[in-house]
Write a protein that holds these residues in place. Structure first.
Motif, PDB file in Angstrom:
ATOM      1  N   THR A 179      93.153 -16.275  44.672  1.00 31.05           N
ATOM      2  CA  THR A 179      93.258 -15.340  43.550  1.00 31.05           C
ATOM      3  C   THR A 179      94.264 -14.235  43.866  1.00 31.05           C
ATOM      4  O   THR A 179      95.096 -13.881  43.017  1.00 31.05           O
ATOM      5  CB  THR A 179      91.876 -14.729  43.235  1.00 31.05           C
ATOM      6  OG1 THR A 179      90.960 -15.789  42.961  1.00 31.05           O
ATOM      7  CG2 THR A 179      91.945 -13.779  42.055  1.00 31.05           C
ATOM      8  N   GLN A 180      94.216 -13.708  45.067  1.00 25.92           N
ATOM      9  CA  GLN A 180      95.186 -12.681  45.465  1.00 25.92           C
ATOM     10  C   GLN A 180      96.605 -13.240  45.448  1.00 25.92           C
ATOM     11  O   GLN A 180      97.537 -12.557  45.023  1.00 25.92           O
ATOM     12  CB  GLN A 180      94.853 -12.140  46.863  1.00 25.92           C
ATOM     13  CG  GLN A 180      93.603 -11.288  46.922  1.00 25.92           C
ATOM     14  CD  GLN A 180      93.216 -10.976  48.363  1.00 25.92           C
ATOM     15  OE1 GLN A 180      92.992 -11.890  49.160  1.00 25.92           O
ATOM     16  NE2 GLN A 180      93.116  -9.697  48.684  1.00 25.92           N
ATOM     17  N   LEU A 181      96.760 -14.475  45.893  1.00 25.37           N
ATOM     18  CA  LEU A 181      98.085 -15.102  45.882  1.00 25.37           C
ATOM     19  C   LEU A 181      98.601 -15.239  44.454  1.00 25.37           C
ATOM     20  O   LEU A 181      99.773 -14.958  44.180  1.00 25.37           O
ATOM     21  CB  LEU A 181      98.046 -16.465  46.577  1.00 25.37           C
ATOM     22  CG  LEU A 181      99.366 -17.249  46.595  1.00 25.37           C
ATOM     23  CD1 LEU A 181     100.497 -16.439  47.234  1.00 25.37           C
ATOM     24  CD2 LEU A 181      99.176 -18.567  47.332  1.00 25.37           C
ATOM     25  N   SER A 182      97.741 -15.629  43.535  1.00 23.20           N
ATOM     26  CA  SER A 182      98.142 -15.737  42.123  1.00 23.20           C
ATOM     27  C   SER A 182      98.623 -14.388  41.594  1.00 23.20           C
ATOM     28  O   SER A 182      99.627 -14.319  40.878  1.00 23.20           O
ATOM     29  CB  SER A 182      96.986 -16.242  41.264  1.00 23.20           C
ATOM     30  OG  SER A 182      96.696 -17.580  41.577  1.00 23.20           O
ATOM     31  N   ARG A 183      97.908 -13.316  41.947  1.00 25.38           N
ATOM     32  CA  ARG A 183      98.321 -11.971  41.513  1.00 25.38           C
ATOM     33  C   ARG A 183      99.686 -11.597  42.069  1.00 25.38           C
ATOM     34  O   ARG A 183     100.522 -11.029  41.367  1.00 25.38           O
ATOM     35  CB  ARG A 183      97.282 -10.930  41.945  1.00 25.38           C
ATOM     36  CG  ARG A 183      96.035 -10.938  41.127  1.00 25.38           C
ATOM     37  CD  ARG A 183      95.143  -9.752  41.497  1.00 25.38           C
ATOM     38  NE  ARG A 183      93.790 -10.040  41.129  1.00 25.38           N
ATOM     39  CZ  ARG A 183      92.741 -10.029  41.951  1.00 25.38           C
ATOM     40  NH1 ARG A 183      92.892  -9.713  43.226  1.00 25.38           N
ATOM     41  NH2 ARG A 183      91.534 -10.322  41.525  1.00 25.38           N
ATOM     42  N   ILE A 184      99.906 -11.894  43.338  1.00 25.55           N
ATOM     43  CA  ILE A 184     101.197 -11.581  43.975  1.00 25.55           C
ATOM     44  C   ILE A 184     102.309 -12.371  43.299  1.00 25.55           C
ATOM     45  O   ILE A 184     103.382 -11.817  43.006  1.00 25.55           O
ATOM     46  CB  ILE A 184     101.139 -11.886  45.492  1.00 25.55           C
ATOM     47  CG1 ILE A 184     100.233 -10.871  46.188  1.00 25.55           C
ATOM     48  CG2 ILE A 184     102.541 -11.868  46.100  1.00 25.55           C
ATOM     49  CD1 ILE A 184      99.891 -11.234  47.623  1.00 25.55           C
TER      50      ILE A 184
END
Length: 191
Positions: A179-184
């Motif tokens: 999820t954090q990777l998607s945000r980045i």
């Protein structure tokens, strides 16, 4: 064998005699997607040269969580290097993320060439120095850089790898959640 010779010559030229002795130690090996080159708790005996495919190196915690340490792309050496040197059990798993073609050799047989082939020993030292530099750089990234900077370095170090491996492997390598990777990714795309 041509890729292996080219790789070694870029580090330091090998004599014809040394190349002949060295190359005769290697045999072809294939790994299917999902197969392991080496697993944790094994003692490493072989070193491999990746001709084609993608592998990942990862640790597994006691509760089964996997932490990706490195990705291997064609034309590099693979293996449980710490285990090869120390003769102790390996701590890292190396698993094929795609079908892979390798050349493998017994590491002890390579070491036996050192007295008569100092150019092979020099190449081994240069490889060890490269591994050390990569390890130190990775530690700096994890400790001192935020996730977005680590992601940008990942993109530079592994161009186009994202097309071939699942997002959760990349997130694990970066030390973040998918999820954090998607945000980045969204944040970078909006810039």
């Amino acid at each position: 064998m041509n890729e292996l010779k080219t790789f070694l010559d870029r580090l330091s030229p090998l004599s014809i005699v040394s190349w002949e002795k060295f190359s005769n130690l290697f045999t072809a090996k294939t790994l299917k997607k999902g197969q392991y080159y080496i697993r944790e708790n094994q003692i490493a005996k072989e070193i491999g040269f990746l001709n084609s495919g993608i592998l990942r190196a990862f640790y597994r915690s006691d509760n089964g969580t996997e932490y990706n340490k490195h990705f291997f792309l064609p034309h590099c050496f693979i293996g449980g290097y710490a285990s090869l040197i120390s003769k102790k059990t390996n701590a890292i798993n190396q698993q094929a993320l795609t079908d892979c073609e390798l050349l493998v050799a017994n590491y002890a047989d390579i070491q036996k060439l050192y007295p008569s082939c100092p150019d092979i020993e020099r190449i081994s030292r240069l490889l060890a120095e490269q591994f050390f530099i990569q390890k130190e750089q990775r530690e700096i990234e994890i400790v001192l850089m935020d996730a977005e900077k680590r992601y940008k370095i990942f993109q530079k170090d592994f161009p186009s790898l994202e097309q071939f491996i699942p997002q959760y492997h990349i997130a694990s390598y970066l030390g973040i959640t998918p999820t954090q990777l998607s945000r980045i990714r969204r944040k970078i795309a909006q810039k």
